[in-house]
Design a protein around this motif. Structure first.
Motif, mmCIF file in Angstrom:
data_model
loop_
_atom_site.group_PDB
_atom_site.id
_atom_site.type_symbol
_atom_site.label_atom_id
_atom_site.label_comp_id
_atom_site.label_asym_id
_atom_site.label_seq_id
_atom_site.Cartn_x
_atom_site.Cartn_y
_atom_site.Cartn_z
ATOM 1 N N GLU A 227 34.381 47.315 -39.978
ATOM 2 C CA GLU A 227 33.653 48.550 -40.302
ATOM 3 C C GLU A 227 34.576 49.596 -40.901
ATOM 4 O OE1 GLU A 227 30.515 49.041 -40.601
ATOM 5 O OE2 GLU A 227 30.374 46.930 -40.015
ATOM 6 N N LYS A 228 35.758 49.699 -40.339
ATOM 7 C CA LYS A 228 36.722 50.698 -40.822
ATOM 8 C C LYS A 228 37.094 50.400 -42.285
ATOM 9 C CE LYS A 228 40.152 53.756 -40.395
ATOM 10 N NZ LYS A 228 39.855 55.176 -40.335
ATOM 11 N N VAL A 229 37.400 49.133 -42.579
ATOM 12 C CA VAL A 229 37.797 48.775 -43.953
ATOM 13 C C VAL A 229 36.607 48.959 -44.898
ATOM 14 C CG1 VAL A 229 38.585 46.895 -45.454
ATOM 15 C CG2 VAL A 229 39.666 47.244 -43.229
ATOM 16 N N ARG A 230 35.423 48.589 -44.437
ATOM 17 C CA ARG A 230 34.246 48.780 -45.312
ATOM 18 C C ARG A 230 34.014 50.259 -45.598
ATOM 19 N NH1 ARG A 230 29.982 44.167 -43.163
ATOM 20 N NH2 ARG A 230 31.283 42.426 -43.816
ATOM 21 N N SER A 231 34.232 51.079 -44.578
ATOM 22 C CA SER A 231 34.002 52.521 -44.797
ATOM 23 C C SER A 231 34.989 53.082 -45.828
ATOM 24 C CB SER A 231 34.112 53.291 -43.476
ATOM 25 O OG SER A 231 35.474 53.369 -43.080
ATOM 26 N N LEU A 232 36.111 52.410 -45.990
ATOM 27 C CA LEU A 232 37.120 52.879 -46.960
ATOM 28 C C LEU A 232 36.917 52.284 -48.348
ATOM 29 C CD1 LEU A 232 40.239 52.411 -44.628
ATOM 30 C CD2 LEU A 232 39.388 54.614 -45.479
ATOM 31 N N THR A 233 35.993 51.334 -48.470
ATOM 32 C CA THR A 233 35.855 50.595 -49.734
ATOM 33 C C THR A 233 34.395 50.552 -50.212
ATOM 34 O OG1 THR A 233 35.721 48.551 -48.425
ATOM 35 C CG2 THR A 233 37.868 49.087 -49.372
ATOM 36 N N GLY A 234 33.702 51.633 -49.998
ATOM 37 C CA GLY A 234 32.320 51.721 -50.484
ATOM 38 C C GLY A 234 31.396 50.721 -49.813
ATOM 39 N N GLY A 235 31.726 50.337 -48.590
ATOM 40 C CA GLY A 235 30.832 49.487 -47.806
ATOM 41 C C GLY A 235 30.998 47.991 -48.014
ATOM 42 N N LYS A 236 31.931 47.580 -48.870
ATOM 43 C CA LYS A 236 31.966 46.147 -49.209
ATOM 44 C C LYS A 236 33.137 45.351 -48.627
ATOM 45 C CE LYS A 236 34.135 47.060 -53.724
ATOM 46 N NZ LYS A 236 35.501 46.863 -53.332
ATOM 47 N N GLY A 237 34.258 45.990 -48.315
ATOM 48 C CA GLY A 237 35.487 45.248 -47.987
ATOM 49 C C GLY A 237 36.399 45.230 -49.203
ATOM 50 N N VAL A 238 37.648 44.863 -48.999
ATOM 51 C CA VAL A 238 38.602 44.914 -50.122
ATOM 52 C C VAL A 238 38.345 43.774 -51.104
ATOM 53 C CG1 VAL A 238 40.433 46.065 -48.800
ATOM 54 C CG2 VAL A 238 40.381 43.555 -48.896
ATOM 55 N N ASP A 239 38.752 44.007 -52.354
ATOM 56 C CA ASP A 239 38.585 42.968 -53.381
ATOM 57 C C ASP A 239 39.548 41.808 -53.149
ATOM 58 O OD1 ASP A 239 36.619 44.318 -55.179
ATOM 59 O OD2 ASP A 239 38.213 45.821 -55.270
ATOM 60 N N VAL A 240 40.780 42.145 -52.834
ATOM 61 C CA VAL A 240 41.790 41.100 -52.621
ATOM 62 C C VAL A 240 42.634 41.481 -51.403
ATOM 63 C CG1 VAL A 240 43.665 39.738 -53.667
ATOM 64 C CG2 VAL A 240 41.970 40.827 -55.145
ATOM 65 N N SER A 241 42.932 40.518 -50.556
ATOM 66 C CA SER A 241 43.892 40.812 -49.492
ATOM 67 C C SER A 241 45.059 39.842 -49.568
ATOM 68 C CB SER A 241 43.240 40.827 -48.109
ATOM 69 O OG SER A 241 42.541 39.659 -47.888
ATOM 70 N N TYR A 242 46.209 40.347 -49.156
ATOM 71 C CA TYR A 242 47.475 39.604 -49.245
ATOM 72 C C TYR A 242 48.000 39.413 -47.834
ATOM 73 C CZ TYR A 242 46.981 40.821 -54.114
ATOM 74 O OH TYR A 242 46.484 40.959 -55.385
ATOM 75 N N GLU A 243 48.042 38.172 -47.412
ATOM 76 C CA GLU A 243 48.506 37.845 -46.060
ATOM 77 C C GLU A 243 50.009 37.547 -46.165
ATOM 78 O OE1 GLU A 243 49.871 36.825 -43.016
ATOM 79 O OE2 GLU A 243 49.504 34.847 -43.872
ATOM 80 N N CYS A 244 50.821 38.464 -45.688
ATOM 81 C CA CYS A 244 52.280 38.346 -45.858
ATOM 82 C C CYS A 244 52.985 38.205 -44.517
ATOM 83 C CB CYS A 244 52.826 39.573 -46.595
ATOM 84 S SG CYS A 244 52.012 39.915 -48.156
ATOM 85 N N ALA A 245 52.307 37.741 -43.501
ATOM 86 C CA ALA A 245 52.941 37.567 -42.190
ATOM 87 C C ALA A 245 53.045 36.085 -41.839
ATOM 88 C CB ALA A 245 52.149 38.311 -41.122
ATOM 89 N N GLY A 246 51.992 35.338 -42.096
ATOM 90 C CA GLY A 246 51.999 33.905 -41.785
ATOM 91 C C GLY A 246 51.310 33.634 -40.467
ATOM 92 N N GLY A 247 50.371 32.680 -40.470
ATOM 93 C CA GLY A 247 49.734 32.291 -39.214
ATOM 94 C C GLY A 247 48.216 32.411 -39.259
#
Ligand code: ZN
Ligand code: ZN
Length: 355
Positions: A227-247
């Motif tokens: 919900e928090k991420v959607r509220s920051l992105t016009g209700g949709k979620g991010v276009d691309v996410s980068y997983e840089c931790a592993g797992g």
């Protein structure tokens, strides 16, 4: 000369060995810095990644010490980075212009097999300087240049992804790959860089490296995070996410905050199985892609950014510089446990070997 020899898991010995002599077409580089990479740390901890006996070190910068017969384009004293990941130039992927995924690349990379000793030594032999030595531009410090491996990995991942100027992105991971991704995505015109972090300290750092907002995922999780991420992105979620931790868990988190039809790039490496849940009644048709390496042209582009001052925060990623005798205690062993370091450099010729 002194070198750190990897003899097996949790067994690295400082040895004396003859200084290499370049054969025809080869070069010897006097090492100024070599980055202690997560790959080295994983190999130090677990068998089956890098085969012993090997001198680690694939993130090396130094000066040309001597040149073999017939080498052109370099002179003694030139500052160079020794990378990128090796490539054969002949396999299907190399011939298709994608040398970063050369089928034979891993064993041709310095510091990865017994035949290609790396930079954990006062001097290193470079078998193919035309391919493996990238000039370090004037006006740029060696402390910045040595970041080519971590920055190149993030840069390639971003270029490989579908990211376009104006997209919203999430970056999970606060090591050198994650912070490099934040810097580069901001530079590349992301409308919003959301850092997913695990402490207040890392939240603060993320903002310094270019994130617009940092969310502590030890406090905001599950539906609340979505919900928090959607509220920051016009209700949709991010276009691309980068997983840089592993797992598995970080991958699941990235999937949950990405919009339907979006993309998750896995840049972090982990020996554990991913085991992600696909039926979580959230976003669907998300492309999940794995990327890891980069090529010589991308190092040159990163150097252009650094030399022209476009990534002023990059050098802050260097959190310690150690000497050869401390390579285990203050380097590999320290990084194998919970620590507050971002990038540790080894200076095999001593910190005064700076140029
Ligand atoms: Zn590396
Ligand atoms: Zn190839």
């Amino acid at each position: 000369m002194k070198a750190a020899l990897y003899k097996g898991p949790r067994d690295v010995e400082i040895i004396d060995k003859p200084k290499p002599v370049p054969g025809p077409g080869q070069a010897v580089v006097k090492v100024v810095y070599v980055g202690i990479c997560g790959t080295d740390v994983h190999s130090y901890m677990h068998p089956g990644i890098i085969s012993p006996p090997t001198i680690f070190g694939h993130e090396t910068v130094g000066t040309i010490d001597s040149l073999g017969e017939g080498v052109t384009g370099f002179k003694v004293g030139d500052r160079v980075a020794v990378g990128p990941p090796g490539n054969c130039g002949e396999c299907h992927n190399c011939l298709s212009g994608r040398s970063s995924i050369c089928i034979h690349g891993f064993p041709l990379t310095t510091g990865i097999t017994p035949n290609t000793d790396g930079g954990y030594a006062e001097y290193m032999l470079v078998r193919n300087p035309k391919k493996m030595c990238i000039p370090v531009p004037a006006g740029m410090s060696m402390e910045e240049a040595v970041l080519f491996d971590v920055m190149g990995t993030s840069f390639h991942g971003i270029r490989y992804s579908r990211f376009k100027m104006g997209d919203s992105v999430a970056v999970l991971g606060t090591g050198p790959i994650g912070f490099s991704a934040m810097m580069l995505l901001k530079l590349g015109g992301a409308s919003k860089v959301i850092a997913l972090v695990r402490s207040e300290e890392k939240a603060k750092l993320s903002l310094e490296y270019g994130a617009d907002i940092a969310i502590d995922i030890t406090k905001v999780q599950g539906e609340a995070l979505v919900e928090k991420v959607r509220s920051l992105t016009g209700g949709k979620g991010v276009d691309v996410s980068y997983e840089c931790a592993g797992g598995a868990e970080p991958t699941q988190t990235c999937l949950s905050v990405t919009r339907s039809g979006g993309q998750v790039l896995l840049i972090g490496m982990s020996p554990e199985p991913l085991g992600v849940r696909t039926a979580f009644y959230g976003p669907t048709e998300i492309d999940l892609q794995i990327t890891f390496v980069y090529d010589a042209a991308e190092i040159a582009m990163i150097f252009d950014f650094l030399a022209s001052g476009k990534l002023p925060q990059a050098k802050k990623m260097v959190t310690d510089i150690i000497g050869m005798n401390d390579v285990v205690t203050k380097g590999l062993e320290r990084l194998s446990k919970k620590n507050d370091q971002i990038k540790i450099l080894l200076a095999p010729n001593g910190p005064n070997g700076k140029v």
